[in-house]
Design a protein around this motif. Structure first.
Motif, PDB file in Angstrom:
ATOM      1  N   TYR A   9      -8.509   4.733   8.969  1.00 40.50           N
ATOM      2  CA  TYR A   9      -9.359   3.671   9.498  1.00 40.50           C
ATOM      3  C   TYR A   9      -8.533   2.529  10.081  1.00 40.50           C
ATOM      4  O   TYR A   9      -8.961   1.845  11.000  1.00 40.50           O
ATOM      5  CB  TYR A   9     -10.337   3.173   8.430  1.00 40.50           C
ATOM      6  CG  TYR A   9     -11.487   4.137   8.234  1.00 40.50           C
ATOM      7  CD1 TYR A   9     -12.516   4.194   9.162  1.00 40.50           C
ATOM      8  CD2 TYR A   9     -11.520   5.018   7.170  1.00 40.50           C
ATOM      9  CE1 TYR A   9     -13.556   5.091   9.021  1.00 40.50           C
ATOM     10  CE2 TYR A   9     -12.554   5.924   7.014  1.00 40.50           C
ATOM     11  CZ  TYR A   9     -13.578   5.954   7.949  1.00 40.50           C
ATOM     12  OH  TYR A   9     -14.607   6.849   7.824  1.00 40.50           O
ATOM     13  N   TYR A  23     -15.901   5.317   4.878  1.00 41.69           N
ATOM     14  CA  TYR A  23     -15.031   4.182   4.590  1.00 41.69           C
ATOM     15  C   TYR A  23     -15.441   3.538   3.259  1.00 41.69           C
ATOM     16  O   TYR A  23     -14.611   3.206   2.422  1.00 41.69           O
ATOM     17  CB  TYR A  23     -15.062   3.155   5.718  1.00 41.69           C
ATOM     18  CG  TYR A  23     -14.086   2.015   5.465  1.00 41.69           C
ATOM     19  CD1 TYR A  23     -12.715   2.225   5.602  1.00 41.69           C
ATOM     20  CD2 TYR A  23     -14.521   0.756   5.056  1.00 41.69           C
ATOM     21  CE1 TYR A  23     -11.805   1.215   5.334  1.00 41.69           C
ATOM     22  CE2 TYR A  23     -13.620  -0.261   4.783  1.00 41.69           C
ATOM     23  CZ  TYR A  23     -12.265  -0.023   4.926  1.00 41.69           C
ATOM     24  OH  TYR A  23     -11.363  -1.017   4.661  1.00 41.69           O
ATOM     25  N   THR A  66      -3.561  -3.749  -3.723  1.00 44.05           N
ATOM     26  CA  THR A  66      -4.042  -3.118  -2.491  1.00 44.05           C
ATOM     27  C   THR A  66      -5.445  -3.593  -2.168  1.00 44.05           C
ATOM     28  O   THR A  66      -5.760  -3.957  -1.018  1.00 44.05           O
ATOM     29  CB  THR A  66      -4.028  -1.585  -2.661  1.00 44.05           C
ATOM     30  OG1 THR A  66      -2.674  -1.174  -2.841  1.00 44.05           O
ATOM     31  CG2 THR A  66      -4.620  -0.886  -1.459  1.00 44.05           C
ATOM     32  N   THR A 125       0.832  -1.199   0.000  1.00 44.25           N
ATOM     33  CA  THR A 125       0.000   0.000   0.000  1.00 44.25           C
ATOM     34  C   THR A 125       0.865   1.246   0.000  1.00 44.25           C
ATOM     35  O   THR A 125       0.489   2.281  -0.555  1.00 44.25           O
ATOM     36  CB  THR A 125      -0.932   0.011   1.224  1.00 44.25           C
ATOM     37  OG1 THR A 125      -0.125  -0.207   2.394  1.00 44.25           O
ATOM     38  CG2 THR A 125      -1.952  -1.087   1.133  1.00 44.25           C
ATOM     39  N   SER A 181     -14.217   5.648   0.523  1.00 50.28           N
ATOM     40  CA  SER A 181     -12.782   5.533   0.275  1.00 50.28           C
ATOM     41  C   SER A 181     -12.477   4.212  -0.423  1.00 50.28           C
ATOM     42  O   SER A 181     -11.590   4.130  -1.263  1.00 50.28           O
ATOM     43  CB  SER A 181     -12.009   5.639   1.589  1.00 50.28           C
ATOM     44  OG  SER A 181     -12.170   4.460   2.351  1.00 50.28           O
ATOM     45  N   LEU A 182     -13.262   3.197  -0.084  1.00 45.54           N
ATOM     46  CA  LEU A 182     -13.005   1.885  -0.667  1.00 45.54           C
ATOM     47  C   LEU A 182     -13.470   1.829  -2.120  1.00 45.54           C
ATOM     48  O   LEU A 182     -12.726   1.422  -3.014  1.00 45.54           O
ATOM     49  CB  LEU A 182     -13.760   0.850   0.171  1.00 45.54           C
ATOM     50  CG  LEU A 182     -13.204  -0.558   0.187  1.00 45.54           C
ATOM     51  CD1 LEU A 182     -11.737  -0.546   0.590  1.00 45.54           C
ATOM     52  CD2 LEU A 182     -14.013  -1.406   1.175  1.00 45.54           C
ATOM     53  N   LEU A 197      -6.298   6.138   0.096  1.00 48.21           N
ATOM     54  CA  LEU A 197      -5.350   5.496   0.994  1.00 48.21           C
ATOM     55  C   LEU A 197      -5.140   6.294   2.273  1.00 48.21           C
ATOM     56  O   LEU A 197      -4.827   5.732   3.321  1.00 48.21           O
ATOM     57  CB  LEU A 197      -4.017   5.262   0.279  1.00 48.21           C
ATOM     58  CG  LEU A 197      -4.038   4.001  -0.576  1.00 48.21           C
ATOM     59  CD1 LEU A 197      -2.741   3.857  -1.359  1.00 48.21           C
ATOM     60  CD2 LEU A 197      -4.284   2.754   0.271  1.00 48.21           C
ATOM     61  N   ILE A 201      -6.775  -5.617   1.095  1.00 48.54           N
ATOM     62  CA  ILE A 201      -7.880  -5.163   1.946  1.00 48.54           C
ATOM     63  C   ILE A 201      -8.963  -6.225   1.985  1.00 48.54           C
ATOM     64  O   ILE A 201      -9.512  -6.538   3.053  1.00 48.54           O
ATOM     65  CB  ILE A 201      -8.430  -3.816   1.427  1.00 48.54           C
ATOM     66  CG1 ILE A 201      -7.358  -2.748   1.615  1.00 48.54           C
ATOM     67  CG2 ILE A 201      -9.711  -3.436   2.150  1.00 48.54           C
ATOM     68  CD1 ILE A 201      -7.723  -1.396   1.031  1.00 48.54           C
ATOM     69  N   GLU A 238      -7.766   5.012   4.286  1.00 48.51           N
ATOM     70  CA  GLU A 238      -7.386   3.654   4.678  1.00 48.51           C
ATOM     71  C   GLU A 238      -6.464   3.688   5.903  1.00 48.51           C
ATOM     72  O   GLU A 238      -6.636   2.943   6.863  1.00 48.51           O
ATOM     73  CB  GLU A 238      -6.703   2.976   3.489  1.00 48.51           C
ATOM     74  CG  GLU A 238      -6.265   1.551   3.703  1.00 48.51           C
ATOM     75  CD  GLU A 238      -7.424   0.600   3.956  1.00 48.51           C
ATOM     76  OE1 GLU A 238      -8.561   0.914   3.547  1.00 48.51           O
ATOM     77  OE2 GLU A 238      -7.192  -0.435   4.595  1.00 48.51           O
ATOM     78  N   ARG A 239      -5.491   4.576   5.877  1.00 51.84           N
ATOM     79  CA  ARG A 239      -4.578   4.711   7.020  1.00 51.84           C
ATOM     80  C   ARG A 239      -5.331   5.134   8.268  1.00 51.84           C
ATOM     81  O   ARG A 239      -5.115   4.654   9.359  1.00 51.84           O
ATOM     82  CB  ARG A 239      -3.498   5.768   6.739  1.00 51.84           C
ATOM     83  CG  ARG A 239      -2.629   5.483   5.550  1.00 51.84           C
ATOM     84  CD  ARG A 239      -1.666   4.356   5.821  1.00 51.84           C
ATOM     85  NE  ARG A 239      -0.856   4.137   4.633  1.00 51.84           N
ATOM     86  CZ  ARG A 239      -0.841   2.999   3.939  1.00 51.84           C
ATOM     87  NH1 ARG A 239      -1.538   1.967   4.324  1.00 51.84           N
ATOM     88  NH2 ARG A 239      -0.093   2.884   2.859  1.00 51.84           N
TER      89      ARG A 239
END
Ligand SMILES: Nc1nc2c(c(=O)[nH]1)N[C@H]1C(S)=C(S)[C@@H](COP(=O)(O)OP(=O)(O)OC[C@H]3O[C@@H](n4cnc5c(=O)[nH]c(N)nc54)[C@H](O)[C@@H]3O)O[C@H]1N2
Ligand SMILES: Nc1nc2c(c(=O)[nH]1)N[C@H]1C(S)=C(S)[C@@H](COP(=O)(O)OP(=O)(O)OC[C@H]3O[C@@H](n4cnc5c(=O)[nH]c(N)nc54)[C@H](O)[C@@H]3O)O[C@H]1N2
Ligand code: SF4
Ligand code: SF4
Ligand code: SF4
Ligand code: SF4
Ligand code: SF4
Ligand SMILES: [Mo]
Lengths: 806, 396, 253
Positions: B326, B282, B249, B202, B285-286, B320, B253, B323-324
């Motif tokens: 969360y 979230y 990535t 990542t 972001s995903l 990302l 996940i 992601e960090r």
């Protein structure tokens, strides 16, 4: 203590010079003084640690038999009272004539002399007009001879029936009255818990409040680790620590404890489990109590009880567990099982406090529970319950009777009722009815008060329906003596701040504890850090300024220390077990006590202590005079005391006059009766009566059972909430006939679905920066002013409410 | 050599001023709040001690490592097409790490004490100690390597050695950073021996996103202005690799999510069900931050469009970051030993001060980047490559 | 050297939180910074619901993960002080890694939002590098062991009341608060516990009271699977922490 006040202001005296790496340092010499915690009536002896004039530690006094070196969570927080930044710093006078929640009183400092002179001028003036009855003293937590103990003489010398109106009827009069009615002692019980093998706890918050709380917890530790382990059945209306820790937890429908207890009595009798030594037996030993069947009068040989036959025939024979299940909601098999355990374990005791008695049928509920103690023979036995002996204090230097002038003896005040109408035809059976005083004044019936002085009580917040008081006290000259800016103080015309308990010299005889006499003493840890005085000294100073012989009397009494020195002289002839014989040794040890308790019931007879053992067999008359103080000299299942008020009780509760004396089931009358939820506002371990809300540390951990940090939550069964569309954490509105308050709700799945719980603590509109406006609305505001007509106890736990999303 | 870097001109100055203003503004807010309220101006608590500043630091540190790894493609492994971005990678890795460390420093309770307390006490058991050591080395090697490149030493022996050292340093630093989380068995959401791999992967993805963005920025979002070698990289190997990285990535996940969801352990399972998948952000972001870019990049035509690459880099950059965030917060939301005090997951949203720190970090990176673009020749590449004009297409 | 240990008997503990307030006042922690917290848990529902509770000091782990992660050795286990785990406030950089690593949630960073407002730190502003300076301070202070009022930016935790325990006469094994000779050296939370649910003493002496209790009443350590091996043992029913369940939100009917 000298110089303490100076040091108090200077901050961090003696801190080592600061360097980046700070090493071990110790500041100054530490001294330990004796005192008594003042945050609840348990009166735990404390050791107060003071270094360089700063109090920084409070621990239980090992030499104090209640504390035994331990404290409850509040005890440690005492330094907060001393250093409360919101404390009043000296006497003050009001400048804003308007009174109300949002009125700034505009207090300005005055001297103590001005304060006392102002009061004395008012009182002398009233007396000159023959209206001295319009001066009233109100008190809550009185401590002893040096404060509340002075009221009686003041009233009689000055001439007012209202010296003093105590808060007992807003506290726990119900349990006292239940005992008064059955065994003749108008008192809480002392207990021998160390030796008890079975405890039935009904609506007494044993592990949160029940007196003396700290000691109750110590006894809990003993009972739960001794052999045999004391078995505990707890009956309450909500989940709480006592319920959680008990061997059996029974959730009862509020106000129905009498039915439960009567069913227990029914089983104990039908199963033949009663104590023959105390209760007696059938003449025909083969005879039995059979459900629904009367016994022939005269067939039962009553020993130390009175009225058992009638009680059975007229009440208990039909009070089966199945019947009680319909009333209480507790399954009959649990009732039967509890009864069998209770009846077959000795010694067993049944205790109760504000839970069962905080209802309109409170005294009768209490009587039914207390009757169980008689049935299993626990009165005055080892491991049982008894009453508290008084302290053999010395006499004061003057006798008030010698200082009564004509007005005191025969003045117009003599024919005036008390403002609260206690001991009148309205409330003939009660000594205090504080909750009525405000409303009565508002109505001007029986009259209007002119001046009211408050000591350790705050009815503007703690009384049921306190908003009435907010109206009522607007035209009364109010004198408040609290060190803290409570609601009542916000209505004060004069503020006479008392020193906090760590700064004052004060005695305090114990509340009922283990029976033997005991009096602890507060010794100031530091000199008052502000311009404050002891309440007793205020009273004496006012007394000195009353015209006529009254002033002379108080000049002899002179001051609190003088009072206590004279009181302590009584110890010379009764040296304490810890060597206390006079004022000086009392100050040093902090407590005088003398064991043992003097009376004991042993296998059928009562004995008195002869100095070595329980060696003196007591006659029936002796027992009547000293122990079972009822008309019959026995434990009465048919109360002679209540029968004296048959008409009144009949009028108030509708009980046929001939049945009035019986221990019996009386239907409760819930205020807001058509609403669908019961509302209880219990005390939590962090709750320090009305005084704890301004203690940040207490607020931070106030309600661990539901997670109340900095607040308290309304605890609701999740099903109850869902039916109303309420989610966990929602803001909700609780509404009674009086109005609504809001709170945040938390789900507690173990609560009764028909009962919601809001721990009593927050919702102040004054009382200091942390207390003010903290938490949910104030439960008192939706608590109707309804009382048990027998005990006078305000029915705090009897209100019904509705709940909705706010 | 004119590399058509628009940042060398007026646009660069404008951006410089803008980013400096944002940087100074956020710094003033952050320092002001920290000065007046201390860390009470954070929304973190003893129940949830690490918040967005830590996530920001983690994001920057890993992006830096990712850039470091990208730089080693040509410099260590000889993937020559990547030469055109090598210097910029090294530079970006350096400044992004500096930015991350600045954010971290302001997160600490006693920053300056760190300077003597860590070296003097040599707590070699602590992963954080090693993090300090490895990132310090990383920084040093990056600087050194950049010096070499700036001096035009692309292929000298020392340059190679520094490159290799730097590569190892990056692996150790980011791998160790992963272990700071991955070794915490009391925090099951993080506890994972393979976390370093996840972080490498990542990290490179986020590094790639940063790289793409800054390459275009330097050229005024106009590929035609690029050197042909760079153009061919941006239309050839790089986007493919970017696509693969995003895909990888997502795979990582997915694997974490599936094991997490399958697990009965509430400290993992509930984080997924009640925290991550319960959060709209979230999901955004995903799906928008990672899946959409992946889908876009899968398509050969779209993949090479400037706008798409830019969009993807920005989305991935933000995705990302989330992601960090969360990841860091997710490891702590299940209350540990709190009973009824925290009956539910611990709520956390960053405070103004914490946002100020994040923005400060971003703007600092931007500022330093523009400065670099302006005064350093970041598009430099070995003469051989530059002359060749075009690199062999078939690599990787 | 001794190995200090604590035993908490949950069959006697009443959940009163006196240990919490005694600790707070002895160690002058901020409201909410409860080095010794009492945790409550609910399970089941009316009429057979349960409520459990659990007082929780620092476990002074034999294998303290907080110590292993601390990059500065500010957190250290002092075997010569009975194995107490201390925080050296002169060294702590406030990275909070130890808070992440402690499985028992017993570490505090008091430089955070106040739990109770108005903020005590505003009312008693810090003097002499203290975070706050209330008038009722314990006179004992030793920043190298995290004793006293902390400076800003560091982590604090239970010290097993080292400032008391260390004053006990050499060779003290059982710290029984009912024994006047040792009462002053007993940790505050143990000393005040009314039902006597807490005991303190030397785990290295087989016949110490703490060891007897652990042996006789089957003492357990919480979360033993973490391998931290606490020096705090629990007795009685309920010596376990229920798995986390998110609060019933009440939206499903
Ligand atoms: N911690 C603390 N202790 C105190 C005090 C304090 O302020 N704080 N104050 C002291 C004073 S002044 C008093 S009067 C005593 C009071 O001591 P308690 O009477 O023991 O305490 P309460 O909380 O008033 O109520 C006792 C219980 O009654 C329950 N209850 C309510 N309704 C019913 C009912 O109908 N039936 C049954 N079975 N239970 C019911 C409540 O849920 C509660 O658990 O406490 C004293 N001790
Ligand atoms: N809803 C609901 N209401 C209740 C109860 C309940 O459980 N629920 N409990 C009831 C019970 S049991 C009781 S006993 C009453 C108590 O009610 P009150 O008799 O009103 O007693 P407190 O609330 O303790 O009020 C004491 C006042 O004394 C002041 N004070 C504190 N320290 C000192 C001091 O050192 N000297 C002086 N002179 N004053 C001081 C405080 O400021 C406070 O205002 O409340 C009753 N009200
Ligand atoms: S029980 Fe607690 S609040 Fe009551 S007197 Fe004792 S220590 Fe004080
Ligand atoms: S003081 Fe004792 S009884 Fe009270 S919560 Fe703490 S350990 Fe339990
Ligand atoms: S309980 Fe936590 S803080 Fe205490 S020693 Fe163990 S790991 Fe460290
Ligand atoms: S916060 Fe302090 S004690 Fe904790 S790990 Fe960091 S430096 Fe060590
Ligand atoms: S041992 Fe001391 S510091 Fe630790 S919890 Fe108990 S009172 Fe607090
Ligand atoms: Mo009361």
């Amino acid at each position: 203590a000298a110089g303490a006040a100076g040091a108090a202001a200077t901050g961090l005296t003696g801190l080592a010079p600061v360097s980046e790496a700070r090493a071990q340092t110790v500041r100054g010499e530490t001294k330990v003084t004796k005192n008594i915690c003042a945050q609840c009536p348990a009166r735990c002896g404390i050791d107060v640690y003071t270094t360089d004039g700063k109090v920084h530690g409070i621990y239980g006094d090992t030499g104090n038999p209640i504390a035994n070196g331990k404290l409850c969570p509040k005890g440690h927080l005492g330094s907060y009272f001393l250093y409360d930044p919101d404390r009043f710093k000296g006497p003050m006078r009001r400048t804003n004539p308007n009174k109300g929640r949002h009125e700034d009183p505009g207090f300005v400092p005055i001297s103590w002399d001005e304060a006392f002179d102002t009061i004395a001028a008012r009182l002398n003036d009233l007396r000159a007009k023959g209206e001295s009855h319009r001066f009233a003293h109100f008190y809550g937590r009185g401590w002893g001879a040096s404060d509340a103990g002075l009221y009686g003489d003041f009233g009689k010398l000055y001439g007012t029936p209202n010296s003093a109106i105590g808060h007992a009827s807003m506290c726990a009069e119900g349990s006292k009255k239940a005992k008064h009615a059955t065994d003749g002692n108008n008192s809480y019980n002392a207990h021998d818990l160390r030796k008890t093998n079975y405890m039935l706890i009904m609506g007494a918050s044993f592990l949160e409040a029940f007196r003396p709380y700290n000691n109750m917890m110590q006894m809990w530790g003993e009972m739960r680790s001794k052999s045999p382990r004391t078995q505990v059945t707890c009956v309450d209306v909500r989940m709480n620590p006592t319920m959680a820790a008990a061997d059996r937890a029974l959730y009862i429908k509020p106000a129905t404890d009498g039915a439960f207890a009567l069913a227990l009595a029914h089983v104990i009798l039908t199963e033949g489990l009663w104590d023959r030594d105390f209760v007696g037996d059938f003449f025909n030993l083969n005879q039995r109590f059979q459900a629904g069947q009367r016994i022939r009068p005269g067939s039962f040989n009553e020993k130390w009880v009175h009225g058992l036959t009638e009680w059975w025939n007229e009440e208990v024979k039909d009070r089966t567990p199945e019947w009680a299940e319909t009333i209480t909601g507790i399954p009959a098999r649990h009732i039967r099982q509890t009864a069998i355990e209770f009846g077959s374990t000795r010694p067993a005791i049944a205790i109760f406090e504000r839970g069962p008695t905080g209802h309109t049928n409170g005294t009768y509920n209490g009587m039914a529970i207390h009757a169980l103690n008689a049935l299993v023979g626990s009165m005055f036995t080892e491991g049982g319950l008894f009453y508290q002996m008084g302290t053999p204090y010395g006499a004061l230097p003057a006798n008030a009777d010698d200082f009564m002038d004509d007005y005191a003896k025969n003045g117009a005040w003599k024919s005036q009722p008390r403002i609260d109408m206690a001991r009148t035809e309205l409330w003939p059976m009660t000594a205090h009815m504080m909750q009525e005083a405000g409303p009565n004044h508002l109505k001007g019936d029986p009259y209007k008060m002119d001046t009211a002085m408050f000591f350790y009580t705050n009815p503007l917040w703690t009384a049921p329906d306190p908003k009435v008081w907010e109206e009522a006290l607007k035209d009364v000259f109010v004198i408040d003596t609290s060190p803290f800016p409570g609601e009542t103080a916000m209505y004060a015309d004069l503020v006479l701040p008392e020193s906090t308990y760590l700064e004052r010299l004060q005695d305090s005889p114990t509340y009922p504890f283990e029976g033997w006499p005991m009096s602890a003493l507060r010794v100031p840890a530091v000199d008052p850090i502000y311009d404050t005085k002891h309440f007793g000294d205020m009273l004496i100073e006012i007394g000195k300024r009353i015209n006529g012989p009254t002033g002379d009397y108080y000049r002899i009494i002179d001051n609190v220390e003088n009072v206590l020195r004279h009181r302590a002289s009584g110890f010379a002839a009764n040296p304490g077990d810890n060597g206390v014989t006079d004022f000086e040794s009392w100050k040093e040890k902090g407590v005088w006590y003398r064991k043992p308790y003097h009376w004991r019931f042993i296998r059928g007879d009562f004995y008195e202590w002869d100095g070595q053992r329980y060696g003196i067999l007591m006659t029936e008359d002796d027992v009547k005079a000293k122990l079972l103080k009822t008309p019959s000299g026995k434990f009465e299942f048919k109360s002679g005391y209540l029968e004296q008020y048959a008409e009144y009780i009949n009028k108030e509760l509708g009980i046929p006059t001939e049945r009035v004396g019986l221990v019996q089931w009386v239907e409760p009358k819930h205020s807001g009766g058509n609403r669908d939820l019961y509302f209880v506002t219990p005390k939590t371990p962090m709750h320090a009566e009305g005084r704890g809300a301004n203690i940040p540390h207490a607020a931070a951990i106030h309600q661990p059972v539901a997670g109340g940090r900095g607040t308290v939550y309304l605890e609701v069964n999740p099903n109850t909430a869902r039916q109303r569309g309420i989610r966990n954490g929602d803001r909700v509105r609780v509404t009674s006939d009086l109005g609504s308050i809001e709170a945040e709700c938390r789900f507690v799945a173990s609560h009764r679905p028909d009962t919601i719980v809001l721990p009593f603590e927050f919702g102040h509109w004054a009382q200091g920066r942390w207390a003010k406006d903290r938490g949910p609305g104030h439960s008192g505001e939706i608590t109707a002013n309804v009382s048990d007509p027998v005990s006078g106890l305000a029915s705090y736990y009897t209100g019904k409410v509705t709940l909705e999303k706010a | 050599m004119n590399d058509n870097n628009i940042l060398k001109g007026g646009a660069g100055t404008a951006l410089l001023i803008l980013s400096a203003l944002i940087f100074l503004g956020s710094l003033v807010v952050a320092l002001g709040n920290l000065g007046s309220q201390g860390h009470a101006s954070f929304n973190t608590s003893s129940a949830l001690p690490w918040g967005q500043p830590i996530a920001t630091y983690l994001y920057f540190a890993l992006a830096s490592s990712g850039l470091g790894l990208l730089a080693s493609l040509p410099l260590v492994f000889g993937f020559k097409q990547y030469y055109p971005v090598a210097k910029r990678c090294v530079f970006l890795a350096f400044i992004i790490l500096i930015s991350g460390m600045t954010v971290l420093a302001l997160e600490l309770g006693n920053v300056f004490r760190m300077l003597w307390a860590i070296p003097l006490n040599l707590q070699i058991q602590s992963a954080m100690f090693w993090m300090g050591v490895f990132y310090a080395l990383d920084l040093l090697f990056l600087l050194w390597k950049f010096g070499k490149l700036d001096a035009g030493e692309w292929d000298s022996k020392t340059s190679k050695q520094v490159g290799i050292a730097s590569f190892i340093g990056v692996l150790l630093a980011s791998g160790n950073l992963a272990l700071i989380f991955g070794m915490m068995s009391m925090r099951p959401f993080w506890f994972d021996g393979l976390l370093p791999i996840y972080f490498y992967f990542t990290g490179v993805t986020s590094g790639m996103a940063a790289l793409v963005f800054f390459v275009y920025l330097a050229h005024g979002f106009n590929r035609d202005k690029m050197h042909p070698a760079m153009q061919s990289l941006m239309t050839g190997a790089l986007p493919k690799m970017f696509a693969a990285l995003i895909g990888g990535t997502l795979l990582f996940i997915a694997a974490r999510a599936i094991t997490g969801l399958y697990s009965n352990n509430p400290e993992i399972n509930i984080v997924w069900t009640d925290y991550l998948f319960a959060s709209g952000l979230y999901h955004l972001s995903l799906w928008v931050g990672l899946l959409l870019p992946f889908v876009l990049m899968l398509n050969g035509k779209l993949r090479n469009q400037v706008n798409v690459q830019l969009l993807v880099s920005v989305l991935v950059f933000l995705g990302l970051f989330a992601e960090r965030f969360y990841f860091v917060v997710g490891g702590q939301v299940v209350p540990l030993f709190k009973g009824t005090w925290y009956p539910d997951l611990i709520a956390y949203t960053p405070s103004v001060t914490e946002w100020a720190l994040t923005i400060m970090g971003w703007s600092l990176a931007f500022l330093l980047c523009v400065l670099g673009e302006k005064f350093l020749n970041l598009s430099a590449m070995p003469d051989a490559i530059a002359k060749q004009g075009k690199v062999h297409p078939a690599i990787a | 050297m001794a190995k200090w240990g604590m035993v908490i008997d949950l069959d006697k503990c009443t959940g009163c939180q006196a240990c919490t307030t005694a600790c707070a006042m002895e160690n002058n922690t901020l409201p909410g910074e409860s080095w010794q917290d009492v945790l409550f848990y609910h399970e089941g529902e009316y009429p057979s619901g349960q409520m459990k509770w659990l007082p929780r000091p620092c476990m002074q782990c034999e294998k303290p993960s907080c110590v292993y992660v601390c990059p500065t050795r500010a957190t250290y286990k002092d075997e010569s002080a009975g194995g107490i785990v201390f925080v050296d406030w002169n060294k702590c950089i406030g990275c909070k890694y130890c808070m992440i690593a402690c499985p028992y949630g017993v570490r505090f960073y008091s430089d955070e939002k106040p739990l109770i407002e108005p903020d005590m730190r505003d009312i008693y502003p810090g003097q002499n590098k203290q975070l706050w300076s209330p008038p009722y301070q314990n006179p004992k202070e030793d920043w190298s062991r995290g004793i006293g009022i902390q400076p800003p930016g560091v982590v604090s935790k239970c010290t097993f009341c080292y400032h008391k325990v260390s004053q006990a006469p050499e060779g003290t094994v059982d710290f029984d608060e009912d024994n006047p000779a040792v009462k002053e050296y007993v940790p505050a939370c143990v000393r005040t516990c009314a039902p006597k649910a807490r005991y303190f003493g030397d785990l290295d002496v087989p016949e110490s009271q703490v060891n007897q209790l652990i042996g006789d009443k089957h003492g357990v350590r919480l979360k033993d699977h973490t391998g931290n091996k606490p020096q705090v043992y629990y007795l009685g029913a309920g010596a376990a922490v229920p798995a986390f369940t998110p609060a019933d939100k009440g939206d499903k009917s």
